[in-house]
Design an enzyme around this catalytic site. Structure first.
Site, PDB file in Angstrom:
ATOM      1  N   GLU A   1       0.890  -1.158   0.000  1.00  0.00           N
ATOM      2  CA  GLU A   1       0.000   0.000   0.000  1.00  0.00           C
ATOM      3  C   GLU A   1       0.925   1.203   0.000  1.00  0.00           C
ATOM      4  O   GLU A   1       1.290   1.730   1.041  1.00  0.00           O
ATOM      5  CB  GLU A   1      -0.920  -0.031   1.230  1.00  0.00           C
TER       6      GLU A   1
ATOM      7  N   GLU B   1       4.295   8.700  -3.964  1.00  0.00           N
ATOM      8  CA  GLU B   1       5.104   8.216  -2.832  1.00  0.00           C
ATOM      9  C   GLU B   1       6.175   7.225  -3.278  1.00  0.00           C
ATOM     10  O   GLU B   1       6.730   6.487  -2.465  1.00  0.00           O
ATOM     11  CB  GLU B   1       4.189   7.581  -1.771  1.00  0.00           C
TER      12      GLU B   1
END
Length: 688
Positions: free
Chosen positions: A144, A153
């Site tokens: 995740e 990210e």
């Protein structure tokens, strides 16, 4: 061990050295994290669990042991799901040390000590082999690693490395794939977050128009995504110009390339208009068949029954480099370029396909006009708000005289230009000056003001008579707005600057705004409460350790702190009337003693008291004020409308009082609010 941290105080402007505990950064990171929001995301958690069960089953059906690699494990939740689903062993990788320590405790508490190994490293540093962190490569990859933009990210380089070094070829991946969707829209409101629109000024000698320089008009801006809760954007604030189309997909079960690239789709506008904005979101399929799907699609795309509120994944607003007129049914090409961490878009009319291909530029856009570096999106919105500008114009007209010597203290403000146009008779006697961050130089040139407005690049306390050409300031103005401000009261820096320049002011100086006041209201949030609410158990796993860790970090400082949120994105209803709690008189200097108040606010509506919202109001001149917070309470239910260009301060109560009927209501919430004039900080305490 203590460490010294240097910081510029946003309210007083002073450079301070503070002695902090060595764990200060950790506590800040955890206290303001979105872990609770993720654990409360029922849709995400359920879909991950379903996907993990299915992936482990597929491996077992092949007669293999299920070895799971969980990158970015956080609380260890996904690894515990895998172990529960029958995985033989899980490697849970977490780079953030306090989080990895918490994961170890949570894993042990839930009885998975022998099945899950927590590795406190960045995944690119994990080793495989008999003496390595992992005994062998994994055949199930669970991650995740996504943000609102999907790749912001570092998901792509992480996956790329994992496929090369940490997982087997043909591994199962949860999620299996991600798909990015786009839709072309026209929106005056959203476009006003990216370009400075003409400002109309009614002066005595006729209408004047403040215009953007061509450099600003043609600037591609910055590639950073504007991520918002698009579900709070009313449908009358944008016009849909195209159907939703798939822009690109990433299959996580195969090797992933992170190198810069581009994708192109053909669009047929469903309506003629000005193409200005690309709205974008993604979904993830947890399984190869796509039956287990988790989507970020906004309200007009999916049914409300499927709606799941979340703050860790929202939707994206991208600004095209320039607005392009499009005609219904006339094909255009949309190109998405990306690097490892960001995406940007360009739109082209349908010409020869080869000619179009030659135009593709994968280089990231760079702001050339400086404005996009100086002004963030809400700031552009505020400068383009004609109603707000009108309040300042009305106030300036009341205070300016033809012989006024005017000093402006605010970052990147249009006030000096307004002041110049509203006192245009004797230009030479007017000195309008800036501190810190003036608008870009070409802005003055485009409006033929480069010789009319003097920019003073000095801190207020270093201002000299030569800066002011031996004149005394008769009108001191500010919005006030400063780029360093996070919380509403940080703009009280104007008061400290006003105090520092006192010796340069005339005895009867006019200060605009003349004062400010801090306001407060008790509210019930529709959803925002989740980001600070304990979780207890998540999908049957005990994550109390995480709740305790967040609580400990929130209480790390003696006083709990308010935090900034743009409340137009987070619906709430008022449980009390708004109340003025402190006033700040800018006509006087900052006092030596602190300002404080104690009192109580009556609860008028039933509901859950999640916290208090605080904001500033600036009193520009007699009967003219601007609010940085509440605009109005729009109905009997107490639904609130907030200033969309500012963040308000939210103080979450440590315990929530729930009142079902008015007779149950605690009659009041008592408060104590203190403004320390030496540090510029506001401390607050509430008792239910």
């Amino acid at each position: 061990m203590k460490t010294f941290c240097g910081r510029a105080n946003p309210t007083t402007g002073a450079m301070e050295w503070l002695e902090e505990d060595e764990n200060y950064d950790y506590h800040q990171e955890i206290a303001r994290s979105r872990y609770a929001d993720m654990l409360h995301d029922k849709d995400r958690n359920t879909k991950y669990y379903q996907g993990i069960r299915a992936a482990v089953s597929r491996v077992k059906e092949r007669g293999e042991k299920a070895i799971v690699l969980d990158i970015g494990t956080g609380t260890g939740l996904l690894s515990m799901m895998a172990a529960s689903a029958g995985a033989d062993f899980c490697y849970a990788v977490e780079v953030f040390k306090p989080m990895a320590n918490a994961a170890v405790k949570i894993v042990e508490k839930n009885g998975f000590r022998d099945k899950i190994k927590v590795i406190n490293k960045h995944s690119t540093e994990v080793t495989v082999g008999p003496d390595g962190d992992m005994q062998c490569r994994a055949n199930v990859l669970v991650t995740e690693l996504f943000d609102t933009e999907l790749i912001g990210e570092g998901a792509l380089p992480t996956y790329e490395h994992a496929h090369k070094y940490l997982v087997q070829e043909g591994c199962e991946a949860v999620p299996h794939r991600a798909t990015v969707y786009v839709q072309l829209v026209e929106s005056k409101r959203m476009w006003s977050w990216n370009k400075l629109l003409p400002v109309h000024v009614e002066a005595e000698d006729g209408e004047k128009i403040i215009v953007s320089p061509s450099e600003m008009e043609n600037c591609p801006g910055v590639p950073s995504v504007c991520d918002i809760q698009l579900n709070q954007m009313p449908s009358n604030d944008f016009t849909i110009l195209s159907d939703v189309v798939t822009m690109f997909s990433v299959d996580f079960s195969k090797p992933v390339r992170s190198a810069s690239t581009y994708y192109r789709v053909q669009l047929e506008p469903v309506k003629s208009g000005k193409a200005q904005i690309i709205l974008s979101w993604w979904d993830i399929d947890m399984d190869p068949s796509g039956k287990i799907n988790c989507t970020m699609a906004p309200y007009w795309v999916k049914s409300t029954s499927a709606f799941q509120w979340r703050d860790h994944w929202m939707q994206c607003v991208y600004f095209l480099p320039n607005e392009e007129p499009v005609l219904q049914g006339e094909t255009v090409y949309l190109t998405a370029c990306r690097d490892e961490y960001s995406v940007w878009y360009k739109l082209q009319k349908a010409r020869g396909a080869e000619e179009n291909k030659a135009d593709v530029c994968v280089e990231s856009p760079v702001c050339r006009c400086q404005a996009h570096l100086l002004w963030n999106r809400p700031r552009f919105g505020a400068l383009n708000d004609q109603n707000r500008t009108r309040q300042y114009i009305k106030s300036l007209m009341k205070v300016l005289k033809t012989d006024s010597v005017c000093l402006c203290i605010s970052d990147g403000s249009l006030l000096p230009v307004l002041a110049h146009y509203l006192g245009a008779k004797q230009l030479l006697t007017k000195t309008v000056s800036y501190f810190f961050f003036p608008p870009p130089p070409q802005f003055f040139k485009a409006n033929h003001l480069d010789d009319k407005i003097k920019i003073i690049e000095a801190r207020p306390e270093l201002l000299t008579t030569s800066h002011l050409e031996d004149k005394k300031i008769s009108v001191l103005v500010g919005e006030p707005f400063f780029t360093t401000s996070l919380l509403p009261w940080h703009n009280l820096y104007f008061w400290y600057a006003r105090t520092a320049v006192t010796s340069h002011l005339t005895s009867n100086v006019t200060v605009l705004p003349q004062s400010a006041s801090l306001h407060m209201m008790i509210v019930e949030f529709q959803d925002l409460w989740r980001i600070r609410s304990p979780c207890g158990t998540c999908e049957g796993f005990d994550v109390q350790t995480m709740d305790d860790m967040i609580k400990n970090s929130l209480n790390f400082r003696e006083s709990r702190e308010a935090e900034p949120h743009p409340l137009w994105e987070y619906p709430c209803k008022s449980l009390s009337d708004p109340q003025e709690v402190l006033t700040f008189d800018f006509r006087k200097t900052v006092p030596q003693h602190g300002l404080g108040t104690e009192g109580s606010v009556n609860l008028l509506r039933k509901g859950k008291s999640h916290g208090a919202v605080l904001w500033m109001e600036y009193h520009l001149a007699a009967d003219i004020s601007v609010s940085t917070g509440l605009m109005q309470i729009s109905n009997e239910k107490g639904n609130c409308e907030w200033n969309p260009h500012c963040k308000q301060a939210v103080y979450f109560f440590s315990s929530v009082i729930e009142s079902e009927t008015l007779s149950d209501l605690p009659s009041a919430v008592s408060y104590a609010i203190n403004f320390d004039t030496k540090t510029g900080e506001i401390a607050m305490d509430f008792k239910l």
